[in-house]
Write a protein that holds these residues in place. Structure first.
Motif, mmCIF file in Angstrom:
data_model
loop_
_atom_site.group_PDB
_atom_site.id
_atom_site.type_symbol
_atom_site.label_atom_id
_atom_site.label_comp_id
_atom_site.label_asym_id
_atom_site.label_seq_id
_atom_site.Cartn_x
_atom_site.Cartn_y
_atom_site.Cartn_z
ATOM 1 N N ALA A 56 -10.432 45.431 47.933
ATOM 2 C CA ALA A 56 -11.550 45.460 48.884
ATOM 3 C C ALA A 56 -11.455 46.707 49.743
ATOM 4 O O ALA A 56 -10.403 47.002 50.323
ATOM 5 N N ALA A 57 -12.547 47.444 49.846
ATOM 6 C CA ALA A 57 -12.547 48.700 50.593
ATOM 7 C C ALA A 57 -12.527 48.469 52.101
ATOM 8 O O ALA A 57 -12.016 49.303 52.852
ATOM 9 N N GLY A 66 5.692 46.527 49.451
ATOM 10 C CA GLY A 66 4.765 47.561 49.904
ATOM 11 C C GLY A 66 4.085 47.213 51.205
ATOM 12 O O GLY A 66 3.838 48.091 52.050
ATOM 13 N N LEU A 67 3.761 45.919 51.407
ATOM 14 C CA LEU A 67 3.165 45.497 52.669
ATOM 15 C C LEU A 67 4.194 45.521 53.788
ATOM 16 O O LEU A 67 3.883 45.875 54.923
ATOM 17 N N LYS A 68 5.431 45.137 53.465
ATOM 18 C CA LYS A 68 6.489 45.246 54.473
ATOM 19 C C LYS A 68 6.681 46.698 54.901
ATOM 20 O O LYS A 68 6.887 46.990 56.086
ATOM 21 N N ALA A 69 6.605 47.603 53.926
ATOM 22 C CA ALA A 69 6.768 49.026 54.250
ATOM 23 C C ALA A 69 5.654 49.511 55.166
ATOM 24 O O ALA A 69 5.866 50.369 56.032
ATOM 25 N N GLY A 70 4.450 48.959 54.975
ATOM 26 C CA GLY A 70 3.335 49.338 55.844
ATOM 27 C C GLY A 70 3.562 48.926 57.279
ATOM 28 O O GLY A 70 3.288 49.692 58.215
ATOM 29 N N TRP A 99 -0.447 46.955 45.117
ATOM 30 C CA TRP A 99 -1.910 46.886 45.101
ATOM 31 C C TRP A 99 -2.504 48.100 44.373
ATOM 32 O O TRP A 99 -3.586 48.563 44.696
ATOM 33 N N GLY A 100 -1.777 48.611 43.412
ATOM 34 C CA GLY A 100 -2.278 49.726 42.610
ATOM 35 C C GLY A 100 -2.371 51.025 43.373
ATOM 36 O O GLY A 100 -3.205 51.884 43.043
#
Length: 451
Positions: free
Chosen positions: A271-272, A319-323, A415-416
Motif C-alpha cells: 500500500a502506497a 526489517g520493521l524492527k530495523a525501521g 516487504w520487497g
C-alpha cells in the motif's frame, strides 16, 4: 537537603504514589510493554492539586519572567467565553470561565518586594488575585484600571499582542482601543506588546508539575497499550475506526478528555499510503496511532507503532524492527542536539546533520507541550518544512517539556524493499542540560497475536 516550595501534601502523596518507572529517569529509558494505569484522582482532589500548582506558579514564575524582561506591569484582558490563552491557565479550578470582562494586573514594585497581583473586578479570583474594583465608587472598569496604573506609575506596561504566536495575542482590537482611551496620555507610550511573557509563562514547567507529569504520560501509554492488544483488536474483524472510538470511549470513561481526535492507521505491504477508517486490520499489518489526553491541565502527545503477527510468526519482522531502530537513532540525534539558548532552528539543523551523516532519512517536527498539546515556544521543524522557519527562531529554554516527534524512512526487505516511514512521538523534559523521556520511548512494537 532540597526544600519543597508551597506544594500541598496531596501533591506530594500523589507524586510519590506514582510508579517508580514513571518518574523522570535516565535518558532514553525504555517504556513498559503493558504499563499499569495510574488511578485518576477525584475531581475535588484534582482541583486542590491544580490550585496548589497555580499558586506556586504565580508566586515564582511570574516574578521570574517579568524580571527577565524588565517589565514592571503586565496587564491581561479576557471576556467570558473568550478567554485568552494565558488567562485561561490562570483561572482557579472552580472558575470555569472569565467573568464578564476579567482584567488581571501584575505589578513589580522593585526592591526585592513581592509582585502584586489583583483583578480589576468586583470579586477576587480563587483567593489568588485580590479584587481591585468597587463599581459603587468608580462605575467604569477601564477607568479603574487607569487609576491603578497611575497610582503605581509603571515604566513598562506589557500586554499580550503578537503577530507570530496565538499564545501571546490575547488583547483584542476593541479592548486595546478602550484600554488606551482610558489611560492618561503619558502612559500610552509605555504600553508595549511583549509576546515573550506569555510564552515563558506557558512553556515553563515547575518541579511540582514535573513530579506528576510522568504519571499523566503513563496513563496515556496504558491506553495505547490496551488499544494495540488482543483485548481490543481481532484481525479480520476490527477496523482502524473501531480502535479510534474504543480509545475515545476509554478516555471518556476515565473522566478525561482527548485534546484531538485520535488517529489509527494501517501501514500495509504493497500500500502506497496509510489506510484509515473502516478498513479491516489484517495479519501482517503495521499499525500507527497518534493519541493525546488532557489531565490536570497538562497534555500528552504520543505516536506508537504496533504489529499484527501473521500465522506462524512469533515476532515482528527484522526489517520493521530495523525501521523503529532507525527512528530511535534520529531521536538520539535530536535529543543530543538540544542546547539551552539555541533557537529551535539551530537545533533542527544540528540534529538533521547528525542523522544524515549516519545514513538516515530523517523528518523532524517536534514541539513544546504542556498547558496545550501543541504548546507555546519554538518549533523544531515541521513535517512540511525541514528548513529554518520564523516559528523556530525563538530560543529553547530549560525547564520545558517537549513532544519529540519525528520520522525516519527505511526500506523493508520482507516487504520487497518497500520504503516505509516509521513515525514516533514521546513526551520529554529538557532541564537545560539533557532531555529525559517522561515515561520512556518506544523501542519495541505493541504486538497483536490474533489469538
Amino acid at each position: 537537603m532540597k526544600k519543597f516550595g508551597p506544594v500541598s501534601l496531596l501533591l506530594l502523596m500523589f507524586a510519590f504514589a506514582a510508579p517508580a518507572a514513571a518518574q523522570p529517569a535516565a535518558l532514553n529509558m525504555t517504556e513498559q510493554a503493558r504499563p499499569k494505569a495510574p488511578a485518576v484522582l477525584p475531581l475535588r482532589e484534582q482541583a486542590r492539586l491544580r490550585d496548589a500548582w497555580l499558586k506556586e506558579r504565580l508566586d515564582t514564575v511570574v516574578p521570574m519572567i517579568m524580571r527577565e524582561q524588565g517589565v514592571d506591569m503586565w496587564v491581561l484582558v479576557a471576556r467570558e467565553y473568550f478567554e485568552e490563552p494565558v488567562i485561561a491557565t490562570m483561572l482557579d479550578a472552580e472558575s470555569m470561565h472569565a467573568r464578564r470582562r476579567t482584567i488581571l494586573v501584575f505589578f513589580d514594585p522593585g526592591g526585592g518586594k513581592p509582585v502584586e497581583r489583583f483583578t480589576v473586578s468586583r470579586y477576587g479570583l480563587g483567593g489568588l488575585f485580590a479584587p481591585a474594583w468597587e463599581p459603587e465608587k468608580q462605575r467604569d472598569q477601564w477607568k479603574r484600571l487607569a487609576e491603578i496604573i497611575a497610582e503605581r506609575d509603571p515604566k513598562r506596561i506589557a500586554i499580550n499582542s503578537s503577530a507570530l504566536t496565538a499564545f501571546a495575542d490575547g488583547m483584542t482590537l476593541s479592548q486595546y482601543a478602550e484600554f488606551t482611551e482610558a489611560l492618561p496620555r503619558k502612559y500610552r507610550s509605555r504600553v508595549e506588546s511583549n509576546q515573550t511573557l506569555a510564552v515563558r509563562w506557558l512553556e515553563t514547567r515547575t518541579p511540582a508539575e514535573m513530579a506528576v507529569y510522568p504519571s499523566i504520560v503513563r496513563l496515556a501509554h496504558s491506553i495505547i497499550a490496551e488499544a494495540f492488544s488482543d483485548a481490543v483488536i481481532r484481525p479480520g474483524k476490527t477496523t482502524a475506526a473501531d480502535v479510534v472510538w474504543w480509545m475515545r470511549e476509554r478516555v471518556s470513561r476515565l473522566g478525561l478528555k482527548a485534546w484531538f481526535q485520535p488517529s489509527v492507521a494501517i501501514i500495509r505491504q504493497g500500500a502506497a499510503e496509510m489506510i484509515e477508517g473502516d478498513a479491516l486490520i489484517r495479519p501482517g499489518d503495521m499499525l500507527w496511532t497518534d493519541f493525546g489526553i488532557t489531565y490536570l491541565g497538562l497534555n500528552t502527545d504520543t505516536q506508537h507503532l504496533g504489529y499484527v503477527l501473521k500465522r506462524g510468526e512469533r515476532d515482528v519482522p527484522a526489517g520493521l524492527k530495523a525501521g523503529l531502530a532507525a527512528n530511535n537513532r534520529v531521536r538520539d540525534a535530536l535529543t543530543s542536539s538540544f542546547r539551552a539558548g539555541d533557537s529551535g532552528n539551530a537545533i533542527l539543523a544540528r540534529a538533521r546533520a547528525k542523522a544524515i551523516a549516519e545514513g538516515l532519512k530523517p523528518s523532524i517536527y517536534s514541539h513544546p507541550i504542556g498547558f496545550h498539546g501543541h504548546g507555546a515556544g519554538p518549533a523544531i521543524g515541521f513535517w512540511d518544512n525541514q528548513e529554518a522557519d520564523p516559528r523556530g527562531a525563538d530560543m529553547v529554554r530549560p525547564n520545558t517539556a517537549w513532544s519529540i516527534e519525528l520520522a525516519a524512512k527505511l526500506r523493508v526487505p520482507e516487504w520487497g524493499g518497500q520504503e516505509v516511514e516509521f513515525r514516533s512521538e514521546d513526551d520529554a523534559y529538557f532541564d537545560g542540560t539533557s532531555v529525559r523521556y517522561l515515561d520512556g520511548r518506544q523501542d519495541r512494537y505493541h504486538i497483536i497475536r490474533g489469538r
